[in-house]
Design a protein around this motif. Structure first.
Motif, PDB file in Angstrom:
ATOM      1  N   MET A  67      23.800 -33.860   2.576  1.00 46.79           N
ATOM      2  CA  MET A  67      25.246 -33.824   2.673  1.00 46.79           C
ATOM      3  C   MET A  67      25.673 -32.404   3.034  1.00 46.79           C
ATOM      4  O   MET A  67      25.315 -31.445   2.380  1.00 46.79           O
ATOM      5  N   SER A  68      26.438 -32.255   4.091  1.00 50.44           N
ATOM      6  CA  SER A  68      26.875 -30.930   4.519  1.00 50.44           C
ATOM      7  C   SER A  68      28.223 -30.594   3.905  1.00 50.44           C
ATOM      8  O   SER A  68      29.044 -31.462   3.645  1.00 50.44           O
ATOM      9  N   ALA A  69      28.423 -29.295   3.700  1.00 50.28           N
ATOM     10  CA  ALA A  69      29.690 -28.836   3.138  1.00 50.28           C
ATOM     11  C   ALA A  69      30.778 -28.937   4.198  1.00 50.28           C
ATOM     12  O   ALA A  69      30.529 -28.699   5.378  1.00 50.28           O
ATOM     13  N   LYS A  70      31.956 -29.307   3.756  1.00 51.57           N
ATOM     14  CA  LYS A  70      33.077 -29.405   4.680  1.00 51.57           C
ATOM     15  C   LYS A  70      33.582 -27.996   5.000  1.00 51.57           C
ATOM     16  O   LYS A  70      33.799 -27.189   4.108  1.00 51.57           O
ATOM     17  N   ILE A  71      33.760 -27.706   6.285  1.00 50.68           N
ATOM     18  CA  ILE A  71      34.236 -26.392   6.713  1.00 50.68           C
ATOM     19  C   ILE A  71      35.744 -26.319   6.481  1.00 50.68           C
ATOM     20  O   ILE A  71      36.482 -27.216   6.901  1.00 50.68           O
ATOM     21  N   PRO A  72      36.200 -25.246   5.815  1.00 47.59           N
ATOM     22  CA  PRO A  72      37.643 -25.097   5.598  1.00 47.59           C
ATOM     23  C   PRO A  72      38.390 -25.003   6.931  1.00 47.59           C
ATOM     24  O   PRO A  72      37.831 -24.594   7.955  1.00 47.59           O
ATOM     25  N   THR A  73      39.642 -25.343   6.900  1.00 51.07           N
ATOM     26  CA  THR A  73      40.480 -25.314   8.104  1.00 51.07           C
ATOM     27  C   THR A  73      41.487 -24.174   8.007  1.00 51.07           C
ATOM     28  O   THR A  73      41.666 -23.564   6.946  1.00 51.07           O
ATOM     29  N   ALA A  74      42.156 -23.918   9.126  1.00 50.49           N
ATOM     30  CA  ALA A  74      43.199 -22.883   9.149  1.00 50.49           C
ATOM     31  C   ALA A  74      44.257 -23.174   8.090  1.00 50.49           C
ATOM     32  O   ALA A  74      44.770 -22.254   7.443  1.00 50.49           O
ATOM     33  N   ARG A  75      44.541 -24.435   7.878  1.00 50.37           N
ATOM     34  CA  ARG A  75      45.545 -24.834   6.883  1.00 50.37           C
ATOM     35  C   ARG A  75      45.197 -24.317   5.481  1.00 50.37           C
ATOM     36  O   ARG A  75      46.089 -23.969   4.711  1.00 50.37           O
ATOM     37  N   THR A  76      43.922 -24.242   5.179  1.00 50.52           N
ATOM     38  CA  THR A  76      43.519 -23.856   3.820  1.00 50.52           C
ATOM     39  C   THR A  76      43.648 -22.358   3.549  1.00 50.52           C
ATOM     40  O   THR A  76      43.653 -21.951   2.394  1.00 50.52           O
ATOM     41  N   VAL A  77      43.765 -21.542   4.593  1.00 47.93           N
ATOM     42  CA  VAL A  77      43.839 -20.086   4.384  1.00 47.93           C
ATOM     43  C   VAL A  77      45.101 -19.446   4.953  1.00 47.93           C
ATOM     44  O   VAL A  77      45.345 -18.268   4.727  1.00 47.93           O
ATOM     45  N   PRO A 108      46.547 -26.441  12.600  1.00 48.49           N
ATOM     46  CA  PRO A 108      46.267 -26.442  11.159  1.00 48.49           C
ATOM     47  C   PRO A 108      44.873 -26.967  10.804  1.00 48.49           C
ATOM     48  O   PRO A 108      44.265 -26.500   9.835  1.00 48.49           O
ATOM     49  N   ASP A 109      44.361 -27.907  11.583  1.00 46.96           N
ATOM     50  CA  ASP A 109      43.072 -28.500  11.259  1.00 46.96           C
ATOM     51  C   ASP A 109      41.892 -27.875  12.010  1.00 46.96           C
ATOM     52  O   ASP A 109      40.768 -28.372  11.918  1.00 46.96           O
ATOM     53  N   ASP A 110      42.127 -26.770  12.722  1.00 49.17           N
ATOM     54  CA  ASP A 110      41.014 -26.063  13.374  1.00 49.17           C
ATOM     55  C   ASP A 110      40.097 -25.473  12.310  1.00 49.17           C
ATOM     56  O   ASP A 110      40.584 -24.910  11.308  1.00 49.17           O
ATOM     57  N   PRO A 111      38.782 -25.592  12.486  1.00 48.54           N
ATOM     58  CA  PRO A 111      37.851 -25.001  11.520  1.00 48.54           C
ATOM     59  C   PRO A 111      38.055 -23.483  11.448  1.00 48.54           C
ATOM     60  O   PRO A 111      38.149 -22.811  12.478  1.00 48.54           O
ATOM     61  N   ILE A 112      38.131 -22.974  10.238  1.00 45.85           N
ATOM     62  CA  ILE A 112      38.432 -21.558  10.050  1.00 45.85           C
ATOM     63  C   ILE A 112      37.345 -20.664  10.644  1.00 45.85           C
ATOM     64  O   ILE A 112      37.642 -19.562  11.104  1.00 45.85           O
TER      65      ILE A 112
END
Length: 118
Positions: free
Chosen positions: A1-11, A88-92
């Protein structure tokens, strides 16, 4: 299981402080100081026009300080038009790489045509 990459929205900073392009440099400095920010998205009406950085403002004010009381040109004349816009949903990690490649201190997060973060 891979970790979900945070998005621009999260930071991102939500509902960022923006400035109208017709405002002067004294108004921009006061707004940056009041809000404690280093970057202001510059708007022309509802459209994102560019980003004014603290560095842009410092350079302009150094020139203008030889004329005390001078309000200076509108911020639209000083801001960087090389604005990096992310969704907003672009990978950070993608956003960070692009910012590093372009040597930018900020990305403006836009949802449709609305500025929603920085």
């Amino acid at each position: 299981m891979s970790a979900k990459i945070p998005t621009a929205r999260t930071v991102m900073t939500e509902a960022p402080t923006v400035i109208e392009g017709n405002q002067d440099t004294l108004s921009a400095r006061a707004l940056m100081d009041e809000k404690g920010v280093r970057h202001l998205p510059v708007m022309l009406g509802e459209q994102l026009y560019g980003v004014l950085s603290e560095r842009d403002l410092r350079a302009a004010r150094a020139f203008l300080d030889s004329s005390p009381g001078e309000e200076g040109p509108p911020v639209s004349a000083l801001c960087s038009r090389e604005t990096y816009v992310a969704a907003p949903d672009d990978p950070i990690d993608d956003v960070a790489i692009e910012m590093a490649n372009r040597r930018l201190g900020a990305a403006v997060v836009v949802d449709g045509t609305s500025v929603v973060g920085i």
